[in-house]
Design an enzyme around this catalytic site. Structure first.
Site, PDB file in Angstrom:
ATOM      1  N   PHE A  63      15.047  80.217  -9.411  1.00 41.47           N
ATOM      2  CA  PHE A  63      14.441  81.071 -10.655  1.00 41.47           C
ATOM      3  C   PHE A  63      14.533  82.225 -11.100  1.00 41.47           C
ATOM      4  O   PHE A  63      15.600  82.833 -10.585  1.00 41.47           O
ATOM      5  CB  PHE A  63      12.820  81.431 -10.120  1.00 41.47           C
ATOM      6  CG  PHE A  63      12.309  80.387  -8.990  1.00 41.47           C
ATOM      7  CD1 PHE A  63      10.878  79.858 -10.366  1.00 41.47           C
ATOM      8  CD2 PHE A  63      12.358  79.586  -7.619  1.00 41.47           C
ATOM      9  CE1 PHE A  63      10.121  78.809  -9.180  1.00 41.47           C
ATOM     10  CE2 PHE A  63      11.608  78.925  -7.738  1.00 41.47           C
ATOM     11  CZ  PHE A  63       9.941  78.981  -7.251  1.00 41.47           C
ATOM     12  N   ASP A  64      14.800  82.072 -12.880  1.00 42.58           N
ATOM     13  CA  ASP A  64      15.247  82.606 -13.491  1.00 42.58           C
ATOM     14  C   ASP A  64      13.749  83.633 -13.486  1.00 42.58           C
ATOM     15  O   ASP A  64      12.493  83.158 -12.448  1.00 42.58           O
ATOM     16  CB  ASP A  64      15.056  82.177 -15.093  1.00 42.58           C
ATOM     17  CG  ASP A  64      15.083  83.489 -15.971  1.00 42.58           C
ATOM     18  OD1 ASP A  64      15.520  84.642 -15.322  1.00 42.58           O
ATOM     19  OD2 ASP A  64      14.099  83.472 -17.257  1.00 42.58           O
ATOM     20  N   MET A  65      13.821  84.784 -13.702  1.00 41.11           N
ATOM     21  CA  MET A  65      12.635  85.715 -13.900  1.00 41.11           C
ATOM     22  C   MET A  65      11.071  86.080 -15.477  1.00 41.11           C
ATOM     23  O   MET A  65      11.165  85.337 -15.553  1.00 41.11           O
ATOM     24  CB  MET A  65      12.669  86.974 -13.332  1.00 41.11           C
ATOM     25  CG  MET A  65      11.097  87.948 -13.137  1.00 41.11           C
ATOM     26  SD  MET A  65      11.293  89.557 -12.264  1.00 41.11           S
ATOM     27  CE  MET A  65      12.030  90.095 -13.822  1.00 41.11           C
TER      28      MET A  65
ATOM     29  N   ASP B  98      13.992  79.187 -18.957  1.00 35.88           N
ATOM     30  CA  ASP B  98      12.905  78.868 -19.997  1.00 35.88           C
ATOM     31  C   ASP B  98      14.297  79.804 -20.902  1.00 35.88           C
ATOM     32  O   ASP B  98      13.559  79.600 -22.434  1.00 35.88           O
ATOM     33  CB  ASP B  98      11.877  80.475 -19.786  1.00 35.88           C
ATOM     34  CG  ASP B  98      12.290  81.424 -19.855  1.00 35.88           C
ATOM     35  OD1 ASP B  98      12.047  82.608 -20.696  1.00 35.88           O
ATOM     36  OD2 ASP B  98      13.476  82.455 -19.627  1.00 35.88           O
TER      37      ASP B  98
END
Length: 213
Positions: A3-5, A161
Site C-alpha cells: 500500500f501507498d499511504m 493513488d
C-alpha cells in the site's frame, strides 16, 4: 500486497495541499493545484525542491521542509481520516496476503497514521522515505518492500493513488492497481494494470486475481 499511504490509505493529500498553500502564503505566493499534484508521491525533500524552485521562494528545500512538517504534523493529528474502504480491504487480506506500506512520507507521518488508525499490527513491513535514496517514480522503495516481504516483484500487488507511485510500481515489476482520489485528477494512470474507483473496487479486483481457496 503493498500500500501507498498518502491519498490511498488516508485522506492526507488535502492536508498537504493546505499546509503547502499556507507555507506559500507566508512569502506572498500562491501554490497552484498543478504544482501540488506534481509533488504527490515524491520524497518529502524532492517535493520541496520542486516547490521552492517553481515558486521562487527565498528558502532552501530543507528550510521549506522544516516549516511545512510542523503544519502537517498538526493537521494529521487534528484531522486524520481513513480513505473509504480502507478498514475493509485491510481486514479482508490480513492473514491471506503479506502486506506492507511503502510511502514517500517521512517515518514520523507514517507512525502518526498507523497509530491513529490502529492498524500497525496488520502489516509485516512499514517503509517510509527515511533511508530511501530516490523517491517515486524511482522504484527503489517498492523493490525494498518486495525484498522485505521475501517476494519477487512479479508476485506483489501495489496499490497507488498517484502517477509517480504508479510509475514506481511498474518500474519495480509489480502488478499495479491505481485508485485515483480527488487530488489525483488529471494525472496519467495509463501505465497501471488496472484503474479502479475505490478501495472496495480494488479489493474485488484483487480477489479475482487470487487462486481459488
Amino acid at each position: 500486497m503493498i500500500f501507498d499511504m498518502d491519498g490511498l490509505m488516508i485522506d492526507s493529500e488535502r492536508l498537504y495541499f493546505q499546509a503547502e498553500r499556507e507555507l506559500a502564503s507566508r512569502y506572498g505566493k500562491s501554490a497552484p493545484d498543478g504544482l501540488l499534484r506534481r509533488m504527490m508521491g515524491r520524497k518529502a525533500l524532492e517535493s520541496m525542491e520542486l516547490f521552492v524552485r517553481e515558486l521562487d521562494l527565498p528558502l532552501s528545500p530543507e528550510e521549506a521542509l522544516a516549516q511545512r512538517n510542523p503544519l502537517m504534523r498538526r493537521l494529521m493529528r487534528e484531522d486524520l481520516r481513513p480513505m473509504p474502504g480502507l478498514g475493509h480491504i485491510v481486514e479482508s487480506f490480513f492473514g491471506r496476503l503479506k502486506m506492507a506500506v511503502a510511502t514517500g512520507a517521512p517515518r514520523e507521518f507514517l507512525d502518526i497514521a498507523m497509530d491513529g488508525l490502529g492498524i500497525r499490527d496488520r502489516f509485516e513491513l512499514l517503509l517510509a522515505s527515511d533511508g530511501i535514496n530516490k523517491g517515486k517514480p524511482d522504484p527503489e522503495i517498492f523493490l525494498a518492500a518486495c525484498a522485505g516481504l521475501g517476494l519477487p516483484p512479479a508476485e506483489c500487488i501495489v496499490l497507488e493513488d498517484s502517477e509517480n507511485g504508479v510509475l514506481a510500481g511498474k518500474r519495480a515489476g509489480c502488478y499495479v492497481v491505481a485508485v485515483p482520489a480527488e487530488y489525483g485528477r488529471g494525472q496519467d494512470f495509463s501505465p497501471a494494470d488496472v484503474v479502479v474507483n475505490s478501495l472496495l473496487e480494488a479489493e474485488e479486483h484483487i480477489v479475482g486475481l487470487l487462486p481459488a481457496p
